[in-house]
Design a protein around this motif. Structure first.
Motif, PDB file in Angstrom:
ATOM      1  N   GLN A 766     118.148  71.880  -4.740  1.00 14.00           N
ATOM      2  CA  GLN A 766     117.505  73.070  -4.178  1.00 14.00           C
ATOM      3  C   GLN A 766     118.542  74.034  -3.608  1.00 14.00           C
ATOM      4  O   GLN A 766     118.364  75.250  -3.661  1.00 14.00           O
ATOM      5  N   GLU A 770     118.853  78.023  -4.424  1.00 10.48           N
ATOM      6  CA  GLU A 770     118.818  79.017  -3.343  1.00 10.48           C
ATOM      7  C   GLU A 770     120.075  79.892  -3.375  1.00 10.48           C
ATOM      8  O   GLU A 770     120.016  81.088  -3.096  1.00 10.48           O
ATOM      9  N   LYS A 773     119.567  82.422  -5.974  1.00 13.39           N
ATOM     10  CA  LYS A 773     118.620  83.440  -5.482  1.00 13.39           C
ATOM     11  C   LYS A 773     119.329  84.430  -4.568  1.00 13.39           C
ATOM     12  O   LYS A 773     119.134  85.652  -4.673  1.00 13.39           O
TER      13      LYS A 773
END
Length: 810
Positions: A766, A770, A773
């Protein structure tokens, strides 16, 4: 389906297109919209409706055999594709995101997510010109020769850690011990059989028969229960009948008919081309002399009329202005009105504005909001739609059952071509005749006219732009291709289709955005986006010239999500040639500045001559490293940083050349220079649950495995969260082997078999997602998206307006 059915489908598509054109071209267009959400809703509705028209027209164009109808449909199809790309570009600019979610629009129009799929037209590859086909044949021959004569790669000593070496030794030793243990066990079993052989009595025989009966009856009963249960599930509609899982005879027949229809298209097209040549020659021989005589008489009469009216002979119009055709142009009343209104507008602009006019201008500025951008395709669509309504819609084709070409239509079309050819010849003759008349009657004015003409020609010649230097003007295209293939810069694309990039639709995108949560796009969204930004513009020359120009696309995502596969799929769908300018591929080739310039010149020259072309740059972040790692300094990864953007600027609208960069570590690059190079950045995420379920199902079947009820795909998709499609392919290759495929009848596949090899691979965590992103939020479009979500974008627009007003007052 019959040709009549396809004609009706065409008429239905044209009806919907007429409604769309009346909405967009009506004089009572909607006022500028201040609410960004409402405006995007209107754009999304138009986009989905145009997409449905595109899907229908693509189906019609693929199966209609009438050559002249196909040309009319192709014109409309190109216009619809171009308008679709314009709407997509406008949606990106208004919502500040490449990905859009239109669940509410689909529910309003009663459509399914499948209706949002972008079809890839077959004519992108099938309808290439003869020159392109010959060039491609030449290129494929060069690639085949290069594969045959390719020298074997030298053996490279691979560095191995101590742990890997110990593991290999352990595997070999355990295998040896296992084989030895198996031999000992077999020998001991044989010895035991020799000593335990005894004469079994009648009781033992009965007991053995009872055991066999028990096992057999249990097996038969379980089989019957399984059959009854499957029949009940099929009856309730919870499963599909096996006979429907295999293509039925009707489907096979329909596919055969479609294939024969395409062969008939080629046959009718050849007949049409031959008939066109024959009719053109016939018209040129029969009607050409009369047409030439009539034109000369009309022009001579015009000379005399001008002489009587003005007292001197007129100047003959130039070829650039249309020649003698400009003399007899009659203007419609509407054109006269437009000219008068334009003159009045110029006069009113020159006059000083009064108070009322200033107040009206201020009101117009206050009403300013979000408007539709001007379109380059709507006028073409309107003309093509008018041609269909005026000609094809009401045409009686009862006598043309076979749907072959119509001779009268060819004559009407070729008369205009012949008239233009004859007019050029007549213009040359009449210019000479006019010069003779002027020399005998009006010598002084004729001399001035000639002087003016020379000045005009001189001024025009000065405006000519300098052409680029051709470093390989003395070389043939075949030699350039051969050198690029030998150097490994021109490669053969893999046989991969865009449909093979599997992924499910994002069903929660709209809901998440309504709750101010930015959703990660699904793999289906990525597939649709590349169809719009890459495949459709590269496939059609008309669309590429007028649609919003996209020169470079960057695919950013973790390793194994399918970036390389997408590049090859784009080349396969459009028939594009693949050039590899990756830093590892160009290392050590064409050294020095002159060598680098020659390499780029050759690549871009061949790419333009053999268009469509795709220039692929793997590991695009290496070209824009913030700091080059020590182990890569010898490769000089930043070698193309200055020269490649310069070559990118030379790509124009008529050049179907696209640069695609792929990266799995964009954070190590300088984001400003990276975003200057690539005007489209597409973020490819790890697959979500729906995409993983589809991937497991399809990939296992593709590898030869059978998906039964014993294989819990839902659990497998759940535990594989974070793993990429590339990881799934590796796991399936290690589990579904040839031996395992043979064992499936007795021992079906189970989800637990895939867990152990899956656990040995590191997933995409994750934190990595992130980080991607956050990086994307720093790109130009990402910054706009962040500002729009915080409400700053709307605040900035009026301030800009205030600044402009102040500047105007000053």
């Amino acid at each position: 389906m019959s040709q009549r059915t396809y004609n009706e489908l065409w008429a239905n598509a044209q009806l919907e297109l007429t409604c769309l054109l009346t909405e967009e071209l009506s004089p009572e267009s909607p006022r500028p919209q201040k609410d960004r959400v409402v405006f995007f809703q209107r754009l999304a509705m138009l986009y989905v409706r145009y997409l449905q028209v595109f899907r229908q027209l693509d189906k019609v164009y693929d199966q209609v055999v009438h050559p002249q109808k196909r040309r009319a449909i192709r014109t409309i199809l190109d216009g619809v594709i171009g308008r679709l790309l314009e709407l997509k570009n406008e949606m990106v600019e208004k919502e500040f995101s490449e990905y859009h979610y239109m669940d509410d629009v689909l529910s309003d129009l009663k459509l399914t997510p499948v209706d949002l799929e972008i079809p890839i037209p077959r004519f992108f590859i099938s309808e290439c010109s003869k020159e392109l086909q010959e060039q491609r044949m030449m290129l494929t021959n060069i690639l085949k020769i290069a594969e045959v004569t390719k020298s074997p790669e030298p053996l490279i000593t691979k560095y191995m850690t101590q742990e890997e070496a110990i593991k290999i030794i352990q595997v070999g030793e355990r295998a040896r011990q296992g084989r030895l243990r198996a031999k000992l066990n077999e020998a001991s079993r044989n010895m035991n059989r020799m000593y335990t052989k005894k004469d079994s009595g009648t009781a033992g025989t009965e007991w053995a028969a009872v055991c066999i009966q028990k096992v057999w009856r249990g097996y038969i009963q379980r089989k019957r229960a399984r059959i009854i249960r499957n029949e009940e599930i099929i009856f309730l509609g919870m499963a599909m009948h096996p006979k429907y899982q295999v293509p039925c005879p009707a489907e096979i027949t329909a596919q055969a008919i479609e294939a024969s229809t395409r062969l008939k298209q080629e046959e009718y097209e050849e007949e049409y081309q031959k008939s066109t040549v024959a009719i053109t020659n016939q018209l040129r021989d029969v009607e050409g002399p009369d047409l030439s005589k009539t034109m000369k008489d009309q022009i001579r009469q015009w000379f005399l009329d001008c002489r009587d009216a003005t007292g001197s002979f007129p100047d003959y119009p130039d070829e650039e202005d249309g020649g003698s055709a400009q003399i007899f142009v009659e203007k419609d009343p509407q054109q006269l009105k437009e000219e008068i209104s334009a003159k009045e507008a110029e006069e009113s602009n020159n006059k000083p504005k009064g108070r009322e006019e200033k107040m009206n201008d201020l009101e117009e500025e206050e009403e300013a909001g979000l408007k539709m951008l001007p379109s380059a395709f709507l006028s073409d669509l309107e003309m093509a739609n008018k041609t269909f309504v005026d000609f094809w819609q009401t045409r009686n084709e009862s006598t043309n059952f076979s749907q072959k070409h119509e001779v009268e239509l060819i004559k009407e079309e070729k008369r205009k071509v012949i008239e233009a050819e004859i007019r050029l010849q007549v213009d040359e003759q009449m210019r000479q005749e006019l010069a003779e008349w002027k020399s005998t009657v009006d010598k002084d004015r004729g001399g001035k006219a000639k002087g003016n003409a020379k000045k005009k020609k001189a001024s025009k010649s000065v405006k000519k732009k300098k052409k680029e230097k051709d470093l390989t003007s003395d070389r043939t295209l075949e030699s350039l291709c051969q050198e690029l293939v030998e150097q490994g810069l021109l490669k053969q694309a893999n046989n991969v289709r865009l449909q093979d990039f599997l992924g499910d639709y994002s069903y929660l995108g709209t809901t998440l955005r309504q709750n101010d949560i930015e959703p990660m796009p699904s793999l289906s969204d990525v597939r649709q986006l590349l169809s719009l930004f890459a495949v459709l513009p590269l496939g059609s020359q008309v669309v590429h010239e007028k649609a919003p120009l996209i020169k470079a696309i960057l695919l950013a995502g973790p390793a194994g999500v399918g970036k390389k596969m997408l590049v090859h799929a784009i080349c396969h769908e459009t028939g594009a040639n693949l050039f590899d300018l990756s830093s590892l591929n160009t290392a050590g080739k064409y050294p020095g500045k002159s060598g680098l310039a020659m390499m780029l010149h050759m690549v871009f020259k061949v790419a333009k001559l053999l268009q469509p072309s795709v220039i692929w740059i793997e590991d695009a972040e290496k070209m824009f490293y913030k700091k080059v790692p020590k182990e890569e300094k010898e490769l000089d990864p930043k070698r193309l940083k200055k020269d490649l953007p310069k070559s990118l600027k030379l790509i124009k609208g008529e050049d179907r050349v696209l640069i695609i960069g792929t990266t799995d570590d964009p954070l190590s690059a300088d984001i400003k220079s990276l975003c200057k190079m690539y005007n489209k950045i597409i973020l490819i995420p790890r697959p979500d649950y729906g995409s993983r379920y589809i991937l497991w199902n399809q990939l296992i079947k593709k590898a030869g495995g059978e998906v039964t009820k014993a294989l819990d795909l839902s659990s497998l998709a759940k535990i594989s969260d974070g793993y990429t499609p590339g990881d799934m392919v590796k796991v399936i290759q290690s589990v579904v082997t040839k031996r395992r495929i043979l064992q499936q009848a007795n021992r079906p596949l189970v989800a637990a078999e895939f867990v152990v090899p899956l656990a040995k691979i590191n997933p995409v965590f994750q934190e990595e997602e992130e980080a991607l992103k956050d990086w994307y939020a720093k790109t130009p479009l990402g910054k706009k998206r962040v500002r729009a979500s915080t409400g700053k974008a709307e605040e900035e627009t009026p301030e800009k307006g205030k600044d402009t007003k102040k500047k105007g007052k000053k």
